[in-house]
Design a protein around this motif. Structure first.
Motif, mmCIF file in Angstrom:
data_model
loop_
_atom_site.group_PDB
_atom_site.id
_atom_site.type_symbol
_atom_site.label_atom_id
_atom_site.label_comp_id
_atom_site.label_asym_id
_atom_site.label_seq_id
_atom_site.Cartn_x
_atom_site.Cartn_y
_atom_site.Cartn_z
ATOM 1 N N PRO A 27 0.830 -1.210 0.000
ATOM 2 C CA PRO A 27 0.000 0.000 0.000
ATOM 3 C C PRO A 27 0.865 1.261 0.000
ATOM 4 N N LEU A 28 0.497 2.216 -0.818
ATOM 5 C CA LEU A 28 1.204 3.490 -0.870
ATOM 6 C C LEU A 28 0.713 4.376 0.274
ATOM 7 N N HIS A 88 -2.818 -6.491 -15.767
ATOM 8 C CA HIS A 88 -2.599 -6.091 -14.378
ATOM 9 C C HIS A 88 -3.948 -6.074 -13.671
ATOM 10 N N ASP A 89 -3.915 -6.098 -12.361
ATOM 11 C CA ASP A 89 -5.125 -5.950 -11.556
ATOM 12 C C ASP A 89 -4.978 -4.678 -10.736
ATOM 13 N N LEU A 90 -6.110 -4.102 -10.334
ATOM 14 C CA LEU A 90 -6.087 -2.843 -9.592
ATOM 15 C C LEU A 90 -7.186 -2.827 -8.544
ATOM 16 N N GLY A 147 -9.477 -0.659 -1.590
ATOM 17 C CA GLY A 147 -9.822 -2.050 -1.302
ATOM 18 C C GLY A 147 -10.844 -2.665 -2.236
ATOM 19 N N LYS A 148 -11.331 -1.940 -3.229
ATOM 20 C CA LYS A 148 -12.338 -2.464 -4.157
ATOM 21 C C LYS A 148 -11.710 -2.696 -5.521
ATOM 22 N N PRO A 149 -11.985 -3.871 -6.140
ATOM 23 C CA PRO A 149 -11.406 -4.135 -7.465
ATOM 24 C C PRO A 149 -11.967 -3.175 -8.505
ATOM 25 N N ARG A 150 -11.088 -2.782 -9.437
ATOM 26 C CA ARG A 150 -11.480 -1.899 -10.517
ATOM 27 C C ARG A 150 -11.246 -2.590 -11.852
ATOM 28 N N LYS A 151 -11.996 -2.166 -12.850
ATOM 29 C CA LYS A 151 -11.848 -2.710 -14.199
ATOM 30 C C LYS A 151 -10.469 -2.367 -14.734
ATOM 31 N N THR A 152 -9.831 -3.330 -15.386
ATOM 32 C CA THR A 152 -8.520 -3.106 -15.990
ATOM 33 C C THR A 152 -8.526 -3.611 -17.426
ATOM 34 N N MET A 197 -5.746 5.076 -1.766
ATOM 35 C CA MET A 197 -4.985 3.845 -1.541
ATOM 36 C C MET A 197 -5.012 2.849 -2.704
ATOM 37 N N PRO A 198 -4.425 3.213 -3.851
ATOM 38 C CA PRO A 198 -4.372 2.262 -4.968
ATOM 39 C C PRO A 198 -3.367 1.140 -4.699
ATOM 40 N N VAL A 199 -3.735 -0.075 -5.121
ATOM 41 C CA VAL A 199 -2.855 -1.241 -5.038
ATOM 42 C C VAL A 199 -2.926 -1.949 -6.382
ATOM 43 N N VAL A 200 -1.765 -2.278 -6.949
ATOM 44 C CA VAL A 200 -1.687 -2.905 -8.269
ATOM 45 C C VAL A 200 -1.079 -4.294 -8.143
ATOM 46 N N ASN A 201 -1.624 -5.241 -8.893
ATOM 47 C CA ASN A 201 -1.014 -6.558 -9.042
ATOM 48 C C ASN A 201 -0.355 -6.580 -10.411
ATOM 49 N N SER A 202 0.983 -6.603 -10.431
ATOM 50 C CA SER A 202 1.734 -6.564 -11.690
ATOM 51 C C SER A 202 1.812 -7.968 -12.267
ATOM 52 N N ILE A 203 1.090 -8.195 -13.349
ATOM 53 C CA ILE A 203 1.078 -9.501 -14.012
ATOM 54 C C ILE A 203 2.089 -9.503 -15.157
#
Length: 196
Positions: free
Chosen positions: A50-51, A69-71, A75-80, A96-102
């Protein structure tokens, strides 16, 4: 030394990267803005930590294609979707953006505090912007920000030879363009493209 905003070492650590080269500028009412080069050639690098919450925006310009990627925002998933070179994603650091780098990725992140955007807003009575209406998981292709980002790449490759005044001017130009193109005080941003 730990920086005060979400750039440089703070941003690199969020992506678990050893290197996160950065330039900073204090040309706007003594407000620090920064630009960080982030690159990872490893697939499935995982979730960012978390940033820190900040009264600022992170404007990310893709330099190479990011296929997947996921975003999560607050805490809520957003469309990517896939992000092509020149795609811009704008993150509100109060959310509080959080990214899953695929996929692998390479981008420049411009750290723009809201007071910096107010300073370059061009309005008679500058005020802090309320919001930037964006879908950061989808991004928007922006040739202007892409070209400004590309103009900084040689500075990251040869930082010792870089004229700081040049970096200051480019980062200020990015802030001014974002304030004009994307910031809204009273409602949604006009989505009419500036370039065809």
């Amino acid at each position: 030394m730990k920086n005060r905003g979400v750039y440089g070492k703070t941003l690199g650590e969020a992506f678990r990267l050893e290197k996160a080269p950065t330039f900073t500028s204090r040309t706007l009412r003594d407000v620090e803005i920064g630009v960080t080069h982030i690159a990872c050639d490893i697939e499935n690098n995982g979730m960012t930590s978390p940033l820190p919450m900040d009264d600022a925006y992170l404007v990310t310009v893709q330099l190479v294609a990011c296929e997947a990627h996921d975003l999560w925002i607050d805490g809520k998933p957003r469309k990517t979707g896939p992000l092509v070179p020149g795609s811009v994603s704008i993150y509100d650091l109060r959310q509080m953006p959080v990214v899953n780098s695929i996929s692998t990725f390479e981008n420049l992140h411009f750290y723009l505090p809201r007071p910096a955007l107010a300073a370059v807003s061009g309005r008679d009575r500058p005020s802090l912007p309320n919001e930037i209406d964006s879908e950061p998981g989808i991004g928007v292709v922006d040739p202007v920000l892409h070209r400004l980002a590309l103009s900084l790449l040689p500075s990251f490759e040869r930082p010792v030879e870089t004229a700081r005044l040049f970096v200051d001017h480019v980062t200020t130009a990015v802030a001014a363009y974002v304030a004009e193109r994307y910031v809204t005080e009273d409602g949604p941003v006009d989505e009419t493209p500036l370039l065809s």
